[in-house]
Design a protein around this motif. Structure first.
Motif, short mmCIF file in Angstrom:
data_model
loop_
_atom_site.label_atom_id
_atom_site.label_comp_id
_atom_site.label_asym_id
_atom_site.label_seq_id
_atom_site.Cartn_x
_atom_site.Cartn_y
_atom_site.Cartn_z
N ARG A 1 0.84 -1.20 0.00
CA ARG A 1 0.00 0.00 0.00
C ARG A 1 0.88 1.25 0.00
O ARG A 1 1.98 1.24 0.55
N PHE A 2 0.34 2.32 -0.60
CA PHE A 2 1.02 3.61 -0.62
C PHE A 2 0.01 4.69 -0.26
O PHE A 2 -1.11 4.71 -0.80
N THR A 3 0.39 5.61 0.64
CA THR A 3 -0.51 6.68 1.09
C THR A 3 0.19 8.03 0.98
O THR A 3 1.32 8.18 1.45
N TRP A 4 -0.49 8.98 0.36
CA TRP A 4 -0.01 10.35 0.31
C TRP A 4 -0.66 11.15 1.44
O TRP A 4 -1.88 11.12 1.61
N HIS A 5 0.14 11.88 2.21
CA HIS A 5 -0.38 12.75 3.26
C HIS A 5 -0.54 14.14 2.65
O HIS A 5 0.40 14.95 2.66
N LEU A 6 -1.73 14.42 2.14
CA LEU A 6 -1.95 15.65 1.39
C LEU A 6 -1.90 16.87 2.30
O LEU A 6 -1.30 17.89 1.96
N THR A 7 -2.57 16.78 3.45
CA THR A 7 -2.56 17.84 4.46
C THR A 7 -2.57 17.17 5.83
O THR A 7 -2.53 15.94 5.94
N GLU A 8 -2.68 17.97 6.89
CA GLU A 8 -2.79 17.39 8.22
C GLU A 8 -4.09 16.60 8.38
O GLU A 8 -4.16 15.68 9.20
N ASP A 9 -5.11 16.95 7.60
CA ASP A 9 -6.42 16.32 7.74
C ASP A 9 -6.72 15.27 6.68
O ASP A 9 -7.61 14.42 6.88
N TRP A 10 -6.03 15.32 5.54
CA TRP A 10 -6.41 14.49 4.40
C TRP A 10 -5.27 13.55 3.98
O TRP A 10 -4.12 13.96 3.88
N ASP A 11 -5.64 12.28 3.71
CA ASP A 11 -4.76 11.29 3.11
C ASP A 11 -5.42 10.71 1.88
O ASP A 11 -6.65 10.60 1.80
N LEU A 12 -4.61 10.31 0.92
CA LEU A 12 -5.08 9.61 -0.26
C LEU A 12 -4.24 8.35 -0.42
O LEU A 12 -3.01 8.43 -0.47
N GLY A 13 -4.89 7.19 -0.45
CA GLY A 13 -4.17 5.94 -0.47
C GLY A 13 -4.58 5.03 -1.61
O GLY A 13 -5.71 5.10 -2.11
N ALA A 14 -3.65 4.16 -2.02
CA ALA A 14 -3.92 3.15 -3.04
C ALA A 14 -3.26 1.86 -2.60
O ALA A 14 -2.15 1.86 -2.05
N GLY A 15 -3.95 0.74 -2.81
CA GLY A 15 -3.40 -0.54 -2.41
C GLY A 15 -3.88 -1.67 -3.29
O GLY A 15 -4.85 -1.54 -4.04
N ILE A 16 -3.18 -2.79 -3.18
CA ILE A 16 -3.55 -4.00 -3.90
C ILE A 16 -3.27 -5.18 -2.99
O ILE A 16 -2.34 -5.13 -2.17
N ALA A 17 -4.09 -6.21 -3.09
CA ALA A 17 -3.93 -7.38 -2.23
C ALA A 17 -4.11 -8.65 -3.05
O ALA A 17 -4.96 -8.71 -3.96
N TYR A 18 -3.31 -9.66 -2.72
CA TYR A 18 -3.44 -10.99 -3.32
C TYR A 18 -3.82 -11.98 -2.24
O TYR A 18 -3.13 -12.08 -1.21
N ASP A 19 -4.91 -12.70 -2.46
CA ASP A 19 -5.44 -13.66 -1.49
C ASP A 19 -5.07 -15.07 -1.95
O ASP A 19 -5.59 -15.55 -2.96
N THR A 20 -4.18 -15.73 -1.21
CA THR A 20 -3.78 -17.08 -1.62
C THR A 20 -4.89 -18.10 -1.39
O THR A 20 -4.88 -19.15 -2.03
N GLY A 21 -5.83 -17.79 -0.49
CA GLY A 21 -6.93 -18.72 -0.27
C GLY A 21 -7.82 -18.86 -1.49
O GLY A 21 -8.20 -19.96 -1.89
N ASP A 22 -8.14 -17.72 -2.12
CA ASP A 22 -9.00 -17.73 -3.30
C ASP A 22 -8.19 -17.62 -4.58
O ASP A 22 -8.65 -17.99 -5.65
#
Length: 226
Positions: free
Chosen positions: A118-139
């Motif tokens: 995951r990667f998160t940008w701290h835009l301001t003290e109040d706001w974050d913008l994040g993007a992530g990806i996940a791989y599930d080995t079970g499915d």
């Protein structure tokens, strides 16, 4: 489990600041929710859960979180998990990877590892913008999301928090494509530096490939920090 899940990922940085001056912190969280919605799928109703997590400051930038989780709901559903989350934090951004082992009982979700950079940008003290990806080995499927998070102190003892995002999938428990839109609103009141309570409400709205119908849920978490 909230990670994405997970409980602690929804807690505003305001509480995290309380423990930022020590290299090791431990938090125990227990709670109740009317529905357990995980990545757009309803896994259980009337869920009661508990999570214990330790946070270790490896350096000024590197932070390691590890812990365990157990939740139980209606119709004999249960989920047990162990996880660790390694992050590199700066004032402007945070990058990390979370690895979680999950074991389910009476669920269509399958046991296995969940690997989630995951990667998160701290835009301001109040706001974050994040993007992530996940791989599930079970499915054997992929899940990705893009979300914005906002938090605002209300005096010295409480704060509001909100998260909104959208997700997409590939061969993730029968879902392919644009998966859902989701949101959650929280209010946290800290009785002191160690004890807090967080009522919350949230929703998940399926999109073109999402499962079932729209979900609306609510609950409360009780947090103790050591």
């Amino acid at each position: 489990m909230r990670r994405i899940l997970p409980i602690l990922a929804t807690i505003s940085p305001c509480l995290a600041d309380l423990a930022s001056d020590i290299p090791l912190g431990v938090e125990v969280v227990t709670g109740y929710r009317t529905e357990y919605v995980h990545r757009g799928f309803e896994l259980a109703q009337d869920l009661i859960d508990v999570q214990a997590e330790a946070e270790i400051a490896l350096s000024n930038e590197w932070v390691l979180n590890l812990g365990g989780y157990y939740g139980t709901g209606n119709n004999d559903f249960s989920e047990a998990a162990a996880f660790f989350d390694l992050r590199y934090e700066t004032d402007k951004w945070t990058a990390g990877i979370a690895t979680t082992w999950r074991d389910y009982q009476d669920s269509f979700f399958k046991d296995g590892f969940d690997l989630a950079p995951r990667f998160t940008w701290h835009l301001t003290e109040d706001w974050d913008l994040g993007a992530g990806i996940a791989y599930d080995t079970g499915d054997g499927g992929w899940y990705g999301n893009l979300e914005a998070a906002w938090s605002k102190p209300l005096g010295e003892s409480s704060f509001l928090g909100a998260t909104a995002g959208t997700s997409w999938t590939e061969d993730y428990y029968g879902s392919n494509g644009w998966h859902d839109a989701y949101a959650r609103l929280t209010w946290t009141y800290a009785f002191n530096d160690s004890v807090a309570v967080t009522p919350f409400a949230g929703t998940s709205i399926p999109t073109s490939s999402g499962p079932g119908s729209s979900r609306l849920f609510a609950g409360v978490w009780f947090e103790v920090n050591f």
